[in-house]
Each structure stands twice: as C-alpha cells, then as structure tokens.
Design an enzyme around this catalytic site. Sequence first.
Site, PDB file in Angstrom:
ATOM      1  N   SER A 135       0.842  -1.187   0.000  1.00 45.73           N
ATOM      2  CA  SER A 135       0.000   0.000   0.000  1.00 45.73           C
ATOM      3  C   SER A 135       0.884   1.246   0.000  1.00 45.73           C
ATOM      4  O   SER A 135       1.877   1.301  -0.735  1.00 45.73           O
ATOM      5  CB  SER A 135      -0.951  -0.045   1.201  1.00 45.73           C
ATOM      6  OG  SER A 135      -2.020   0.844   1.023  1.00 45.73           O
ATOM      7  N   ASP A 200      -7.496  -4.757  -7.626  1.00 51.33           N
ATOM      8  CA  ASP A 200      -7.177  -3.947  -6.449  1.00 51.33           C
ATOM      9  C   ASP A 200      -7.365  -2.466  -6.770  1.00 51.33           C
ATOM     10  O   ASP A 200      -6.761  -1.933  -7.709  1.00 51.33           O
ATOM     11  CB  ASP A 200      -5.729  -4.235  -6.026  1.00 51.33           C
ATOM     12  CG  ASP A 200      -5.310  -3.476  -4.783  1.00 51.33           C
ATOM     13  OD1 ASP A 200      -6.142  -2.739  -4.222  1.00 51.33           O
ATOM     14  OD2 ASP A 200      -4.138  -3.621  -4.381  1.00 51.33           O
ATOM     15  N   HIS A 334      -7.011  -5.957  -2.031  1.00 50.65           N
ATOM     16  CA  HIS A 334      -5.842  -5.241  -1.511  1.00 50.65           C
ATOM     17  C   HIS A 334      -5.246  -5.954  -0.301  1.00 50.65           C
ATOM     18  O   HIS A 334      -4.086  -5.694   0.057  1.00 50.65           O
ATOM     19  CB  HIS A 334      -6.245  -3.810  -1.135  1.00 50.65           C
ATOM     20  CG  HIS A 334      -5.080  -2.927  -0.821  1.00 50.65           C
ATOM     21  ND1 HIS A 334      -4.099  -2.628  -1.732  1.00 50.65           N
ATOM     22  CD2 HIS A 334      -4.728  -2.282   0.343  1.00 50.65           C
ATOM     23  CE1 HIS A 334      -3.190  -1.832  -1.170  1.00 50.65           C
ATOM     24  NE2 HIS A 334      -3.555  -1.611   0.081  1.00 50.65           N
TER      25      HIS A 334
END
Length: 630
Positions: A135, A200, A334
């Site tokens: 991330s 994602d 994710h």
Amino acid sequence: MAKKDSSRHGLVDTMLSDSRWRALIPLCCSLSMAANHSPSSPFLRHHSADSSVFAFPASWSSDDWILPGARSHFGETDVDAALFPSIKSVGNDAAAAVNGAFLRFFKNLLEISPLSTEVQRAASEKKQIMFTGHSSGGSIAVLATIWFLEQNRKFNISHGQADPFCITFGTPLVGDGVFVHALQREDWARLFLHFVMLGDIVPRCLMSPLSNLDEEFQGILHFLCPKPMHFSSKPAVSSLVTFYRTVLRNALSISNHQACFLMGCTNPLLEVLTGFVKFTPYRPFGTYAFHSSDDDKLIYLKNSNSILHLLFYFFQRDPEQDVEEIAQRSLEEHLLYEVRIKRLFDLQNTVSMHSLDAIPLSFSDALNEEAQSLETLLKEIDLSSEARLHLHAAAEWENQRLKNQAKVDSNYNKIQESLNFLKEYRATCELRGRGYYDTFKLQKDVEDFNTNVKRLELAGLWDEIVEMLRRYELPDGFDGRKEWVNLGTQYRRLVEPLDIANYYRHSKNEDTGPYMVKGRPKRYRYTQRWLEHAERAPASSSVESCFWASVEELCIETGDNKPFPEVKTRVLELEQEVLRWVNEGKLGRDVFLSDSTFAKWWMTLPLQHRLGSCIAKFMNVEDMLGKSNQ
C-alpha cells in the site's frame, strides 16, 4: 516459464528464475504485511548473510495520502531537489512532481528514525539492499530506494556495491511524467518491481482527486487498516460505490486522453478539454507484474503508457456484474497479497510469465509460437479490442521515439564534420593575427561567410533535437548519452561565441535586450545542462561559452561612462572566471590579443585595477603602462 529477454526484463527474469530471488519476493511481502501490523516502528528490517530488507508500513490516515490544502486536488508537489537532485528533466529544466504527503512522510522518516544509519551500515557490509512495502508503504519504499541511489551517486559509492532493488505490493502511484522520465534516464527504473492484483483499487486511487473524496477515502482506509490497529468496519455501501465509480471514471478518462495523445489526435477539442478537466499527473514506472487471484499467471510490462492503460482495463468491470459486489471485492483484493504471492512463488510451482509491452493489432498473420501464445492469453484475460489498440499505440509511440533517435544519430557525423570545419577556421583566424570571435564579427572574408553558413546549418540540426526533447519525443536516456553530452559541449563552446558575435554585430541587443536575458537559444541552454548534470556540477557553472556576451555588455556599460565602482564587482567576477577557464583550457589565449574586443575593453579599465588583476600576467604590461601615459 516464458522465454527470457534480459535486455528488456532482466530484473523480472532474474527474480523468477533464480531460487534465491524467488524466496526473497515472498519474504518482502510478508515483511511488508508485518510492518503494517507494527505502526509504532518506522520500518522493519531483516538481515541475512548477503541481504538486508527494509519494509515500510502503510498509513491509514488520509492526511498521509494527500496533504490538506495541497496546490491541486491530486496533492502533487515539486520533488525536494536537495534529496533527489537527479529527479528532473535535464534539458527542459523541469522539476518532477511527487505526491506531497508521501514526500513529507519520507522526509520525516529520515529525520526521526535510524533509517540512514541502518542502510549505510548494511551497504558497508556489501549486502544486497532491498526496500519494500505494501500500500502506501510501497510508496515510501520507492522514495527510499531513489534516496539511496542518490546517496551512492553523491558520495561516489560504487566499489562492490550492488544496486538496490525495490519491490512493492498494491502501491499507489508516486510521481508524474518527469519523475518517470528521470528514472528511465538514470537507468534506475529497472530496479523497481510492482505487484498489482487485477482488481485492487488502491494502485488506481491516485488517478482520482482524493481531496474531493476525503470522507469516503478515510472510511476505506479504516476498513483496510489491520484490526489490531483500528476497528475495521466496512465502509457504507453508498460511499464505497461512489469511490469505486469515481476511480473507474477517472482511470477511463486518463487512459483515453493518453491514447488520443499517443495516436496523434489533432482535434482542437482535446486541447480545450484539458483546460477544463484536470487529469492525474501521476504515472507508473518500473516493471509492473499484474496477477489474478484466479490463476498463477503473471502479466508484466515496463512501458509506462501501457501500464497506465492496463490499470484501467484490468479494473474495468463487466456491466453484468453487481457494482456493489465488485466494489467490495476491489478492497478485499488489496488484503490478499501475502497469500497470493506465497502461492505464486511456491518453489514447487512454475510461474507463467507473459509480456504485453508490444501487441500487434491483428494476429491473422502471426504464425510463430510466441504470437499464438500471446493471442491465447489475450482471450483468457478478455482484453477488449479498444484496450489492444491503446496498448499498440503505446508500443508504437516508443518505437517512434527510437526512430527519432536513429534519425538524430544519423546526423552525428555531419555535426562532427561541421565542428571540425569550425576548428580549422579558428586556427586560421589565429594565423591571421586576429581572434576567432572578432574575425567572425567583422565578416570581411569569404571564409567568414562560409563559417556563417555552417553556423546556420548546425543551428537547424540542434534546434530539431531540442524540439524533440522539449516534447519528450526522444528516448528518456538521450540527454544522458555520453557521446551526445560531449558533442553538445563541443558545439556550444565552438559555435555560441559566433552566435554572440552575430547578435551584437547586428545590434539585436538594442531591440531584444542583453543576449543572456532574451537572446540565448535553447540549444545552448540544453547542452549546458547536459554537461552540468553529467559532471554533477552546480547549475549555471558551465557558462564559459557565454564569455563574449558578458564582455559585450560590460563594453556597452563602461562605454556609456558608467563609473567603474558600479561595475567593479562584475569585472572582478569575470576576471576570476577568465583565469579559471584559461587554466582549464575552456577559453583560448586569442582573447588576449591586443586587437580583441576583450583586450581593448580591458585596457580602458583603471591602471591600478589592471596592475593588480589576476589576469594581468596574460596582458602586455608595456601596453598597459604606455597607454596610461598617453
């Protein structure tokens, strides 16, 4: 395993074929996820006998994704030139833009954590340095990698030190097109590998103006935040759907806009549109490895424009699918990287690799095995005809840039021959007892006319190169190529004095102003920046080719009876520069000939100043004393 092509995908091929690297990738992913569960630690590190991995945690506060009160809805800011001096367009003298929140986070990390000390210690032990993150932690890993590369260059650390690698998972975009251009020019983009799940949403989120979606985005971050850190509740369905649709719509817009540009669309409405619709400045770079949760295939690319298109087309939903369901899945994907990467890189499995960097428009004539395999893959992933067209346009744009470079390279010898002609002319001027600059400025002989023709021919060739560079129509590494940096420096030092002579001979300064302010062509500014960047020299430190412009302006000012004290500082600075340039061989001794413009002007300066000048030894002392007695 697909065929290897070390020249195009060396990093990916090495990582997927070498057992040590195949083990390191899952380790990086696990460390990245562990860092997310350790918010109190600025980073996690894992040391082995031959490698050191630094993993950065993601942030779950929207303020760490986009700065409050940022100059634009996308939150970009100029890169810190002190930390990242190479991240710019050299010729265009344009600073790269990066996400301001990520940059602030990284700079704070350098100040409050032992990152610098730990990394340098690992480097001193000749370990392979790796930076990683999931991330927004991956975005920090990107900046850390570039910082380390800059440190190595700054302190000339190359002896036995392997290049660092950066591996990210589900990471949002970090920098703009200039950022991508700079990494390609420095040959650093090959050191970055980004894993992205096809559905994602996070790697696509900065395609949208997050400042307009702060409430929705913060709810999504709360959901993605590991449970021990924050109560992880699902965001409201309406907020999630709004966010998903906004990201999808913006991804579509930037993909279509970029495709129109690459295809050479000349519709004036396109330019009008960009005045009203603000597109994301962020662009992908490095190698992207797209993978699906349904199989063990990797689809990888390094063409930035192709990646930009696939970030949309792999995210595009099937109209028959429920929007709420697919929006929810885009968040869940994710969180799946650790499980999927572990399965993907199980040493007992074979990873199937496919490159989509170049796609033909039609497979009707494709008979070879590789083309047939690619056609099968496109059917499996259901890539639309429109997507194929956009990918083809991206590949053709890169091919066109290579063709442009080949065209420019074909003029290399022609430019060199013209420069050799000018060198001979300069030698002839010295034999005639007059300096190169003043001989050309007088324009009395046919040799001077022929030299002027050569000057104009060279100007045309170099202006064409500069225009291509201005529009980024040459490969990113062009203005870093040593042979062109050297040729550009020769050209600037030989020809710019002639341009200055022509400028003042025709009194263009009276209409346009001083040469250095308004008259200096871009071709000299570009080639000067090439040299300064190649030598890591300060900006504007290589202005020896502009010597005569400074002389001409001082001649004008002192000729207008300006008192010497008012120009003394500039005279002293010029004299110091002349001494340095002569000692370095950048300025010829012909400037000191008694009939040169420089010598005549210098002899008008006060005797006391001349006798104490640092360049007095180059002048005729008898002339100085004689003229003072007249």
